[in-house]
Enzyme design. Structure first.
Site, PDB file in Angstrom:
ATOM      1  CG  HIS A 167      -1.828   1.156   1.372  1.00  0.00           C
ATOM      2  ND1 HIS A 167      -3.137   1.134   0.974  1.00  0.00           N
ATOM      3  CD2 HIS A 167      -1.607   2.403   1.863  1.00  0.00           C
ATOM      4  CE1 HIS A 167      -3.697   2.313   1.203  1.00  0.00           C
ATOM      5  NE2 HIS A 167      -2.782   3.104   1.751  1.00  0.00           N
ATOM      6  CD  GLU A 168       1.648   3.637   3.720  1.00  0.00           C
ATOM      7  OE1 GLU A 168       1.794   4.670   3.023  1.00  0.00           O
ATOM      8  OE2 GLU A 168       0.669   3.461   4.476  1.00  0.00           O
TER       9      GLU A 168
END
Lengths: 506, 506
Positions: free
Chosen positions: B270-271
């Protein structure tokens, strides 16, 4: 009414200085990050950030606003009413302001560009042992520095004004005297050591030491030295350093070599000594321009004290050698503490300053000092440096560099114009020995405290005498107040003679 | 002559903006450091450094100098002569300038103090499930925000001006429409999933997974996604985030849980998605105020795309599941890829937004959206929030919080006054699905590229269509230019229906 105005002005001056310190803290964090792990593709843009912030700090330090504060507070009637901290803050700002204001901006800008190019040229020149390619840069740097000295003005020897930048109050006259005494004793001591039949066995150091274990041991020693991990951290880098962001955040870096257990160990203790100084500056000074070590020499006295006086002492290893053996077991299980102690105190003249031992290190420094002095009193031309360097190495240390890369080109300092810096390293050794003499008198249990692993009282003594004052006292004030006399090289001579008598049985 | 003056003024304006960006880069590095390992005793002083630098950035963004640049360049005759980047830079500065200038300084200062106190109060209130202690803060924050909305002005619904801060151009009218469609399909889909007899086996996830191996696997996946480690780094923190210092330095953080293999894995991807966006912004935009993602929603579309569309796809695990098994062998040797795929796509209504699955997440967002809208059109009072919250959770998700800590107090956003932010999360899911639809048309080998572990063409497509533009295009311009139509929730509905048909056999 006038008192109210002065009070408001003082608050405003202090807020102004605090803001400069805040910018410097941001810059210091960026440098730490660049040297410990910043991704390389971001460095270009990050360097511009540093440039912008640094420009702002310089602008503030020489602004009309600063000029007005200083004009006001340096009036004798105002100055004498200031408390000690504020007065010293004003004096320090004034010193920096005057120095910066005397150099025309375009001349300084050209000098910044020159030294930046010269550092690059030096890297290549060192790598290729190519003095000729570096000489023109150094000639320009020396010539510009000569001009700056004329603009700044000087008392006595021209080189004094350079020394004063790193060691306020230090002079050629004083250095000639202390270095003369030291050399007079150090050279014969070195000869006796070299002639001794009792040369330490160092063969056991020549093996691979697991890096994770080196790290574990380094961390353990830092804790023992009272380095506060809630006010700092240990990271890895190529060229180790300590950096004080504020007294609550003083970071150390080190470098682990798989085939050399001593490099990271003593390097970490050395940087830990610098860090203890900065971690223990008084809270009163946070946010002022006095919240830093008072000089390069006093700073180095602390790294050297912890590295050598403590870290290479017999008492220290009587306490910690068992832990070292356990950490690396079975690698040095068969080596006794006495053998280890002698091995880490091995003395040998060598070519490279940063690898030198406790005794010969001072001779490396004296050589640089003699050459720098000659450059600025006109007795040595830049072109003569390689020959002069080699002659001095033969005279002081009995060794001759095979090439200029391992000789005159070995250090970065000159390419950045940092003339006057080298003496600090040897001054550090002298200050450390002199502090130790007093410390032994005031804490007679010194050796047994070390042997018990109880280093806290030693750190507390140093905090009280040296660390907490930051830049509130000058180097000379500190050495006089702590030891009752001026800098005296005899203490280092005595320390070295006693120590090496036992190590080498001479 | 006038052209020369305008050119010089433009250079000067750009240098001014660049300086603001440089200060922001320093601030971002300090925040990163505070959240990844800065020693705690230095935080107090460091926070003051951040305060000083932030004040300077705010001062610059609202200064008379900025006002003069904007007055000049927003003259129609000047604006139309500007190149695209400069014009957009002016427009963005103008938007921020106008917004800031409309709020009286003392009112804004009071609001900053209020939200800072409210965040503290919220932490305690959440911990103690004590709504009553937080309610007065939230009432003041909502009232102040109402005042700000009047000062800023608004078109249509008052809440639009809040939405615009996070998702420029987004309106209540549009959100009601897209959320309405989405909810109409999502709720019945959820019911069918819950009724399915084919519930995934997740028992094998309930074991300890060694953190060093989790880290090794996360690093490997980041490399595969084309995250550039020469322009970033991965660190650990408590609340994971990505931060873009400049496109050459975009850092990710993650958090490893020993008893949950999926948390760090999908958190890192996600990051990593956020980071890919920032690493691939065009070089032309570096040093401008356009060098960042165009909105929270588009940013979130990229983290969600990589986390869910790629990272929770069957094709992805067809390629990487073997590596996962090997890394943790023998822990999941007996679990086949299909079982694993279904387990990580398990759907279950729950109380906590940040732990929600791909489908129900959107319902958590809609609840917050409905409540925020009600607060600002006057149909819901702050005092009614807990009851309204619980009723919506029952209605949309069929669950009721046992206390307010797990209900209305669960998120930090409101305590900071960040109304209008929540919709971005669901917009991200919708944008991601819509981009994917076009991506599949333009790269028909989409699934097989993923199954081959060849993610580079996907990253390049996104760079070309989305990343490189930074803030040069609005969210709406991007979605229209890339997909040929406005935001359309049907793509997310289709994506979810197809995916969960296969996972749950419905």
């Amino acid at each position: 009414m006038s008192v109210q105005i002065a009070t408001a002005k003082l608050e405003s001056f202090k807020a102004y200085v605090r803001k400069m310190k805040q910018y410097e803290e941001a810059i210091a964090l960026i440098y730490w990050d660049m040297r410990t792990g910043a991704p390389k593709k971001g460095i270009g843009t990050r360097s511009e950030v540093v440039g912008e912030l640094s420009t702002e700090v310089f602008r503030m330090s020489t602004s009309d606003e600063m000029g007005e504060y200083l004009a006001f507070f340096t009036q004798p009637a105002e100055l004498e009413q200031l408390d000690t901290i504020s007065r010293k803050m004003v004096e320090e700002c004034k010193k920096e302001y005057d120095r910066s204001k005397k150099i025309p901006a375009e001349k300084y800008q050209a000098y910044v560009v020159l030294t930046s190019q010269a550092e690059s040229a030096w890297e290549d020149a060192k790598h290729n042992s190519d003095w000729a390619s570096f000489q023109p840069y150094l000639e320009k740097i020396v010539a510009t520095t000569q001009e700056f000295i004329e603009l700044w003005g000087y008392e006595g020897h021209k080189y004094n004004t350079l020394l004063d930048m790193y060691e306020p109050g230090m002079t050629v006259e004083k250095l000639d005297e202390v270095f003369g005494t030291l050399r007079e004793k150090a050279v014969p001591l070195l000869q006796r050591i070299q002639a001794s039949p009792n040369q330490p066995d160092r063969s056991f150091l020549d093996q691979q030491f697991e890096i994770s274990k080196q790290k574990q041991f380094s961390l353990s020693i830092l804790k023992q030295m009272q380095y506060d991990f809630e006010a700092g951290r240990l990271d890895e880098t190529v060229h180790p350093f300590a950096t004080a962001l504020n007294p609550g955040d003083v970071r150390i870096t080190t470098r682990y070599l798989p085939n050399d257990i001593t490099s990271a160990l003593f390097g970490t203790i050395h940087e830990g000594g610098h860090a203890l100084y900065e971690q223990n500056i008084s809270d009163d000074l946070v946010g002022t321009n006095l919240c830093t070590g008072t000089s390069m020499g006093i700073h180095e006295s602390q790294s050297r004290f912890w590295e050598n006086v403590i870290g290479r002492s017999k008492a220290f290893w009587d306490r910690y050698y068992g832990e070292l053996q356990t950490t690396f077991s079975p690698q040095i299980d068969q080596v006794d503490v006495d053998t280890f102690y002698k091995a880490i105190n091995h003395i040998e003249p060598s070519l490279i300053r940063i690898e030198a031992d406790e005794l010969t290190y001072n001779l490396h420094i004296m050589i640089r000092y003699e050459l720098e002095k000659g450059l600025f009193n006109g007795t040595i031309a830049v072109a003569d440096l390689p020959a002069a360097w080699n002659a001095k190495y033969e005279e002081y240390l009995g060794v001759t560099p095979p090439n200029d890369g391992e000789g005159v080109l070995q250090d970065v300092h000159w390419s950045g114009g940092a003339f006057g810096y080298f003496p600090s390293y040897a001054l550090g050794n002298m200050y450390a020995a002199q502090f130790t003499q007093t410390l032994r008198q005031e804490l007679p249990a010194f050796d047994s405290l070390i042997a018990e692993g109880n280093l806290a009282p030693i750190k507390e003594w140093l905090t009280e005498k040296v660390y907490k004052h930051g830049k509130l006292l000058t180097p000379n004030e500190i050495i006089r107040e702590v030891t009752g006399e001026e800098l005296n090289p005899e203490y280092l001579v005595q320390y070295l003679e006693e120590k090496y008598k036992s190590v080498y049985g001479i």
